[in-house]
Design a protein around this motif. Structure first.
Motif, PDB file in Angstrom:
ATOM      1  N   SER A 161       0.823  -1.209   0.000  1.00 20.60           N
ATOM      2  CA  SER A 161       0.000   0.000   0.000  1.00 20.60           C
ATOM      3  C   SER A 161       0.861   1.264   0.000  1.00 20.60           C
ATOM      4  N   THR A 162       0.383   2.266  -0.690  1.00 16.44           N
ATOM      5  CA  THR A 162       1.023   3.578  -0.599  1.00 16.44           C
ATOM      6  C   THR A 162       0.481   4.277   0.645  1.00 16.44           C
ATOM      7  N   VAL A 163       0.974   5.459   0.916  1.00 13.69           N
ATOM      8  CA  VAL A 163       0.533   6.187   2.111  1.00 13.69           C
ATOM      9  C   VAL A 163      -0.886   6.744   1.925  1.00 13.69           C
ATOM     10  N   ALA A 164      -1.252   7.058   0.682  1.00 16.32           N
ATOM     11  CA  ALA A 164      -2.533   7.741   0.425  1.00 16.32           C
ATOM     12  C   ALA A 164      -3.750   6.998   0.995  1.00 16.32           C
ATOM     13  N   PRO A 165      -3.920   5.674   0.751  1.00 14.44           N
ATOM     14  CA  PRO A 165      -5.097   5.010   1.321  1.00 14.44           C
ATOM     15  C   PRO A 165      -5.077   4.942   2.847  1.00 14.44           C
ATOM     16  N   ILE A 166      -3.894   4.939   3.432  1.00 11.23           N
ATOM     17  CA  ILE A 166      -3.807   4.945   4.906  1.00 11.23           C
ATOM     18  C   ILE A 166      -4.288   6.299   5.430  1.00 11.23           C
ATOM     19  N   GLU A 167      -3.820   7.349   4.769  1.00 12.64           N
ATOM     20  CA  GLU A 167      -4.288   8.702   5.109  1.00 12.64           C
ATOM     21  C   GLU A 167      -5.812   8.764   5.035  1.00 12.64           C
ATOM     22  N   GLU A 168      -6.340   8.218   3.924  1.00 11.04           N
ATOM     23  CA  GLU A 168      -7.796   8.271   3.700  1.00 11.04           C
ATOM     24  C   GLU A 168      -8.542   7.495   4.780  1.00 11.04           C
ATOM     25  N   PHE A 169      -7.969   6.343   5.201  1.00  8.51           N
ATOM     26  CA  PHE A 169      -8.589   5.530   6.261  1.00  8.51           C
ATOM     27  C   PHE A 169      -8.677   6.324   7.570  1.00  8.51           C
ATOM     28  N   ILE A 170      -7.622   7.054   7.884  1.00 11.08           N
ATOM     29  CA  ILE A 170      -7.586   7.844   9.127  1.00 11.08           C
ATOM     30  C   ILE A 170      -8.638   8.962   9.061  1.00 11.08           C
ATOM     31  N   ILE A 171      -8.665   9.659   7.926  1.00 11.85           N
ATOM     32  CA  ILE A 171      -9.616  10.775   7.777  1.00 11.85           C
ATOM     33  C   ILE A 171     -11.060  10.261   7.774  1.00 11.85           C
ATOM     34  N   GLU A 172     -11.259   9.106   7.108  1.00 13.20           N
ATOM     35  CA  GLU A 172     -12.600   8.513   7.054  1.00 13.20           C
ATOM     36  C   GLU A 172     -13.071   8.109   8.465  1.00 13.20           C
ATOM     37  N   THR A 173     -12.130   7.638   9.295  1.00 16.81           N
ATOM     38  CA  THR A 173     -12.490   7.262  10.670  1.00 16.81           C
ATOM     39  C   THR A 173     -13.024   8.485  11.426  1.00 16.81           C
ATOM     40  N   VAL A 174     -12.370   9.618  11.237  1.00 19.94           N
ATOM     41  CA  VAL A 174     -12.812  10.852  11.895  1.00 19.94           C
ATOM     42  C   VAL A 174     -14.184  11.276  11.359  1.00 19.94           C
ATOM     43  N   ARG A 175     -14.348  11.116  10.043  1.00 16.34           N
ATOM     44  CA  ARG A 175     -15.610  11.520   9.416  1.00 16.34           C
ATOM     45  C   ARG A 175     -16.761  10.639   9.914  1.00 16.34           C
ATOM     46  N   LEU A 176     -16.520   9.324   9.968  1.00 17.21           N
ATOM     47  CA  LEU A 176     -17.561   8.402  10.426  1.00 17.21           C
ATOM     48  C   LEU A 176     -17.884   8.624  11.906  1.00 17.21           C
ATOM     49  N   ALA A 177     -16.884   9.033  12.670  1.00 20.18           N
ATOM     50  CA  ALA A 177     -17.104   9.278  14.101  1.00 20.18           C
ATOM     51  C   ALA A 177     -18.024  10.480  14.299  1.00 20.18           C
ATOM     52  N   ASP A 220       6.331  13.127  11.130  1.00 22.97           N
ATOM     53  CA  ASP A 220       5.978  14.461  11.615  1.00 22.97           C
ATOM     54  C   ASP A 220       5.229  15.235  10.530  1.00 22.97           C
ATOM     55  N   LYS A 221       5.748  15.123   9.317  1.00 19.49           N
ATOM     56  CA  LYS A 221       5.130  15.810   8.185  1.00 19.49           C
ATOM     57  C   LYS A 221       3.757  15.194   7.879  1.00 19.49           C
ATOM     58  N   LEU A 222       3.714  13.844   7.955  1.00 19.89           N
ATOM     59  CA  LEU A 222       2.450  13.149   7.681  1.00 19.89           C
ATOM     60  C   LEU A 222       1.371  13.546   8.699  1.00 19.89           C
ATOM     61  N   GLU A 223       1.759  13.657   9.956  1.00 15.15           N
ATOM     62  CA  GLU A 223       0.808  14.081  10.996  1.00 15.15           C
ATOM     63  C   GLU A 223       0.211  15.443  10.660  1.00 15.15           C
ATOM     64  N   LYS A 224       1.075  16.364  10.231  1.00 11.20           N
ATOM     65  CA  LYS A 224       0.610  17.727   9.923  1.00 11.20           C
ATOM     66  C   LYS A 224      -0.322  17.724   8.714  1.00 11.20           C
ATOM     67  N   THR A 225       0.046  16.930   7.692  1.00  9.67           N
ATOM     68  CA  THR A 225      -0.787  16.851   6.484  1.00  9.67           C
ATOM     69  C   THR A 225      -2.176  16.305   6.818  1.00  9.67           C
ATOM     70  N   ILE A 226      -2.199  15.210   7.601  1.00  7.52           N
ATOM     71  CA  ILE A 226      -3.490  14.588   7.932  1.00  7.52           C
ATOM     72  C   ILE A 226      -4.331  15.523   8.801  1.00  7.52           C
ATOM     73  N   LEU A 227      -3.681  16.191   9.752  1.00  2.00           N
ATOM     74  CA  LEU A 227      -4.411  17.129  10.619  1.00  2.00           C
ATOM     75  C   LEU A 227      -5.084  18.215   9.785  1.00  2.00           C
ATOM     76  N   GLU A 228      -4.339  18.730   8.814  1.00  3.48           N
ATOM     77  CA  GLU A 228      -4.894  19.786   7.970  1.00  3.48           C
ATOM     78  C   GLU A 228      -6.099  19.274   7.171  1.00  3.48           C
ATOM     79  N   LYS A 229      -5.955  18.061   6.638  1.00  2.00           N
ATOM     80  CA  LYS A 229      -7.067  17.491   5.863  1.00  2.00           C
ATOM     81  C   LYS A 229      -8.288  17.211   6.740  1.00  2.00           C
ATOM     82  N   ILE A 230      -8.040  16.749   7.959  1.00  2.00           N
ATOM     83  CA  ILE A 230      -9.164  16.497   8.877  1.00  2.00           C
ATOM     84  C   ILE A 230      -9.893  17.805   9.166  1.00  2.00           C
ATOM     85  N   ASN A 231      -9.121  18.867   9.366  1.00  2.00           N
ATOM     86  CA  ASN A 231      -9.767  20.140   9.686  1.00  2.00           C
ATOM     87  C   ASN A 231     -10.459  20.775   8.473  1.00  2.00           C
TER      88      ASN A 231
END
Lengths: 279, 182
Positions: A161-177, A220-231
């Motif tokens: 897997s690339t990082v993109a679907p993992i990112e999407e899984f994390i963001i989707e978890t927040v969205r579903l919550a 560290d960079k990935l955390e910041k990217t995902i946080l921004e997308k979640i927000n």
């Protein structure tokens, strides 16, 4: 060899249960204040309510949230430590029971998951113990509420897997919550290990302070990217719209099997409560 | 900000719109997972309930214990969706208001509309602040359930927001499409 009497463990655990439940972590308090400045309208009012709530809780030493959680405990015990007068796990559970009784904290544990009879003292705690070198004893306490915990997910990705679907899984978890996890949330992510260990990593991630950098620059960079997308989802405080859906994303990577890539996303709310005891 | 009284009257329910901020005063009842299971069984068997359901407001909460001299401890809302499967029967039996947090199922949303009821959300995680708006707390049923027992509460200016009104509007749906950044 260093001797540590169980009575000091009991007292410290008791105190940590009460303090963590009634006094909001400083880094979270600062993050809420930043969110309050950024938000407008309803979102700003809700964040303001959470700030006021933490002030009332601290002043009256009452729980920030009525769900004072299941008590998760992470122990690191030196190989040259001798616990005297009893057993470590019993001492931790006794400290939890006394803390929840004397601190007027809610008892939320049932003795069997299917028969659901309350144990009435919030035990047993979930205890993870690690033996380390030396003469130290570190006990970290994390009362974890059910609302956000229920919205957590684990998924096994393909090792290719690339990082993109993992990112999407994390963001989707927040969205579903959504509102169920009481946003603004804090997101703990464990990547690697095994299915169960990824969950432990995700939970341990909550001990990190908001604003602290991940030791590994990539993450560290990935955390910041995902946080921004979640927000950017604009789910907002309490799911009623706004800029602050999450206060932080913490990622803990770990070695894993050539066939595996487990990812655990543990959800936590603004009332992420932790306390460290060093004996 | 609208000030409303509980139990709810038809007029009050009719006047509420999704997105309205309200301050609720009067009498409400607590019931969460375990109490819902028992209440639902009682409704199913036609047994008398421990409180008058007609016009009543149920608050999904399991409060923390009261300190000496206080009526209650912290008391914020729990996740409403866990009560979804047991809610339509209570609405049919006369329940008019619910306070919790998070989205309701399609079945509950349509039952809210059909039975002219209303669903409010209170701020999840603001347990200390919300507990202060509860002035009296009496245990009235299912003592053995501890924090999950049914308590009769007298609230004053208890803050909440209307999520599902009786006209079929849903605030979570309405805010779902908004943009928060330019």
């Amino acid at each position: 060899m260093k001797n540590i009497p169980v009575e000091s463990i009991i007292q410290e655990v008791k105190k940590a249960c009460i303090d963590s439940n009634c006094v909001l972590r400083k880094d979270i308090s600062l993050a809420l204040r930043r969110a309050h400045r950024r938000e407008t309208g309803r979102a700003r009012e809700i964040v303001g309510e959470l700030i006021l709530n933490s002030k009332i809780a601290k002043k009256e030493m009452m729980p920030i949230c009525q769900d004072t959680g299941i008590t998760c405990v992470f122990v690191e015990i030196g190989d040259n430590v001798h616990i005297t007068g009893g057993y470590l796990n019993e001492a931790i559970n006794e400290g939890v029971a006394r803390g929840y009784r004397d601190g007027f904290l809610r008892k939320s544990i049932v003795e069997d998951p299917l028969f659901r009879k309350n144990t009435r003292n919030n035990t047993p705690a979930i205890i993870h113990t690690e033996i380390v070198k030396g003469t130290g004893l570190r006990i970290r306490i994390m009362p974890k509420g059910g609302g956000a915990e229920n919205m957590s997910r684990v998924k096994n990705f393909s090792p290719n897997s690339t990082v993109a679907p993992i990112e999407e899984f994390i963001i989707e978890t927040v969205r579903l919550a959504g509102a169920n996890a009481c946003p603004p949330v804090i997101v703990g992510v464990g990547i690697g290990g095994t299915m169960d260990y990824a969950g432990v990593l995700a939970k341990k991630a909550f001990f990190r302070a908001i604003g602290s950098a991940n030791e590994k620059p990539f993450y560290d960079k990935l955390e910041k990217t995902i946080l921004e997308k979640i927000n950017q989802t604009c789910i907002g405080p309490q799911g009623l719209g706004g800029k602050t859906t999450a206060l932080a994303v913490f990622i803990e990577p770990y070695p894993c099997h050539i066939a595996s890539l487990p990812v655990a996303v543990n959800m936590s709310c603004h009332a992420t409560r932790t306390k460290e005891i060093i004996l | 900000m609208k000030r409303i009284q509980a139990p709810l009257t038809k007029e009050t329910i009719n006047s509420l719109k999704a997105g309205d901020l309200v301050l609720i005063s009067g009498t409400i009842y607590t019931a969460r997972d375990a109490a819902h299971k028992k209440l639902d069984e009682m409704v199913f068997k036609g047994m008398p309930l421990p409180f008058e359901l007609k016009g009543a407001v149920i608050y999904y909460v399991g409060p923390s214990p009261a300190k000496p001299g206080k009526p209650i401890g912290s008391a914020g809302p729990t996740t409403s969706s866990r009560m979804d499967s047991l809610t339509p029967a209570l609405l049919k039996a006369g329940l008019k208001g619910m306070i919790g947090k998070g989205r309701r199922s399609k079945e509950v949303r349509s039952a809210i509309r059909r039975h002219k009821a209303v669903y409010f959300a209170a701020t999840g995680g603001a347990g200390a602040l919300l507990g202060k708006r509860i002035k009296e707390c009496d245990l009235i049923a299912f003592f053995e359930l501890g924090t999950e027992a049914v308590y009769k509460l007298r609230v004053e200016d208890f803050p909440a927001v209307v999520i599902n009104d009786c006209h079929g509007n849903d605030l979570y749906e309405q805010v779902g499409g908004i943009k928060c950044y330019d």
